[in-house]
Design a protein around this motif. Sequence first.
Motif, PDB file in Angstrom:
ATOM      1  N   THR A   1      -9.093   7.537  -8.350  1.00 15.90           N
ATOM      2  CA  THR A   1      -8.932   7.236  -6.930  1.00 15.90           C
ATOM      3  C   THR A   1      -7.716   6.338  -6.740  1.00 15.90           C
ATOM      4  OG1 THR A   1     -10.241   5.208  -6.988  1.00 15.90           O
ATOM      5  CG2 THR A   1     -11.448   7.290  -6.630  1.00 15.90           C
ATOM      6  N   SER A   2      -7.328   6.133  -5.496  1.00 16.77           N
ATOM      7  CA  SER A   2      -6.178   5.272  -5.228  1.00 16.77           C
ATOM      8  C   SER A   2      -6.418   3.855  -5.734  1.00 16.77           C
ATOM      9  CB  SER A   2      -5.823   5.270  -3.739  1.00 16.77           C
ATOM     10  OG  SER A   2      -6.912   4.872  -2.967  1.00 16.77           O
TER      11      SER A   2
ATOM     12  N   SER B   1       1.759   5.814  -7.420  1.00 14.86           N
ATOM     13  CA  SER B   1       0.784   6.912  -7.407  1.00 14.86           C
ATOM     14  C   SER B   1      -0.417   6.552  -6.542  1.00 14.86           C
ATOM     15  CB  SER B   1       0.327   7.231  -8.830  1.00 14.86           C
ATOM     16  OG  SER B   1       1.404   7.737  -9.588  1.00 14.86           O
ATOM     17  N   ALA B   2      -0.861   5.321  -6.640  1.00 15.69           N
ATOM     18  CA  ALA B   2      -1.991   4.857  -5.822  1.00 15.69           C
ATOM     19  C   ALA B   2      -1.640   4.925  -4.343  1.00 15.69           C
ATOM     20  CB  ALA B   2      -2.363   3.429  -6.206  1.00 15.69           C
ATOM     21  N   PHE B   3      -0.429   4.494  -4.010  1.00 12.94           N
ATOM     22  CA  PHE B   3      -0.004   4.511  -2.619  1.00 12.94           C
ATOM     23  C   PHE B   3       0.098   5.938  -2.104  1.00 12.94           C
ATOM     24  CE2 PHE B   3       3.088   4.276   0.836  1.00 12.94           C
ATOM     25  CZ  PHE B   3       2.446   3.341   1.636  1.00 12.94           C
TER      26      PHE B   3
ATOM     27  N   GLN C   1      -6.072   3.795   5.380  1.00 11.06           N
ATOM     28  CA  GLN C   1      -5.477   2.487   5.676  1.00 11.06           C
ATOM     29  C   GLN C   1      -6.102   1.366   4.842  1.00 11.06           C
ATOM     30  OE1 GLN C   1      -2.793   2.026   7.807  1.00 11.06           O
ATOM     31  NE2 GLN C   1      -2.758   4.245   7.850  1.00 11.06           N
ATOM     32  N   GLU C   2      -7.399   1.430   4.614  1.00 13.32           N
ATOM     33  CA  GLU C   2      -8.075   0.397   3.814  1.00 13.32           C
ATOM     34  C   GLU C   2      -7.529   0.351   2.394  1.00 13.32           C
ATOM     35  OE1 GLU C   2     -12.399   0.016   3.344  1.00 13.32           O
ATOM     36  OE2 GLU C   2     -12.518   0.329   5.505  1.00 13.32           O
TER      37      GLU C   2
ATOM     38  N   GLN D   1      -4.009  -1.066   2.301  1.00 13.66           N
ATOM     39  CA  GLN D   1      -4.038  -2.523   2.397  1.00 13.66           C
ATOM     40  C   GLN D   1      -4.458  -3.147   1.064  1.00 13.66           C
ATOM     41  OE1 GLN D   1      -2.936  -4.261   5.182  1.00 13.66           O
ATOM     42  NE2 GLN D   1      -3.005  -5.958   3.747  1.00 13.66           N
ATOM     43  N   TYR D   2      -5.420  -2.537   0.391  1.00  8.21           N
ATOM     44  CA  TYR D   2      -5.850  -2.994  -0.934  1.00  8.21           C
ATOM     45  C   TYR D   2      -4.672  -2.957  -1.904  1.00  8.21           C
ATOM     46  CZ  TYR D   2      -8.238  -3.021  -5.450  1.00  8.21           C
ATOM     47  OH  TYR D   2      -8.645  -3.317  -6.727  1.00  8.21           O
ATOM     48  N   ILE D   3      -3.927  -1.856  -1.888  1.00  6.67           N
ATOM     49  CA  ILE D   3      -2.771  -1.706  -2.770  1.00  6.67           C
ATOM     50  C   ILE D   3      -1.712  -2.757  -2.443  1.00  6.67           C
ATOM     51  CG2 ILE D   3      -0.868  -0.155  -3.394  1.00  6.67           C
ATOM     52  CD1 ILE D   3      -3.013   2.145  -2.767  1.00  6.67           C
ATOM     53  N   LEU D   4      -1.454  -2.975  -1.167  1.00  9.81           N
ATOM     54  CA  LEU D   4      -0.503  -4.005  -0.735  1.00  9.81           C
ATOM     55  C   LEU D   4      -0.907  -5.374  -1.268  1.00  9.81           C
ATOM     56  CD1 LEU D   4       1.872  -5.022   1.069  1.00  9.81           C
ATOM     57  CD2 LEU D   4       0.219  -5.155   2.924  1.00  9.81           C
TER      58      LEU D   4
END
Length: 97
Positions: A31-32, A43-45, A54-55, A58-61
Motif C-alpha cells: 500500500t502507499s 512510489s508511495a506518493f 488525501q489522507e 498527508q501521511y507521506i508528507l
Amino acid sequence: MKKTVFNFIIGYHGDSAVVDKRALKANSSLTSRELADKGLFKSAFCDALYDNDQESMQYILNLYNEQSGSAYKSIDQLKLLFGVYTVPDEIQKTAKI
C-alpha cells in the motif's frame, strides 16, 4: 495505466513509460503507507495520487518531512519534489528495465 505500473515509473520515452521492473516485482503488493514506511516515497506518493487518497498523501508528507528533515507544507510541494502531478493519459506502452 495500471496503478502498480504508475507507482514505479522512472521516466518516459515518447508514448512509453519506463518502469523499474525490480522495484515493481518486489513492491507491487504494498500500500502507499507501506511503501512510505519502506522509504519508497515517490512510489508511495504515486500510489496515493492514483487513488486521490488525501489522507495517505498527508501521511507521506509528514513522514517524508520527519525522516528527511525537510519542512514541506503541502501536497502540491510534494508533487513538485517528485515530479508527479497526475496519471498521464497519453501513455500507451510500458518498457520494463
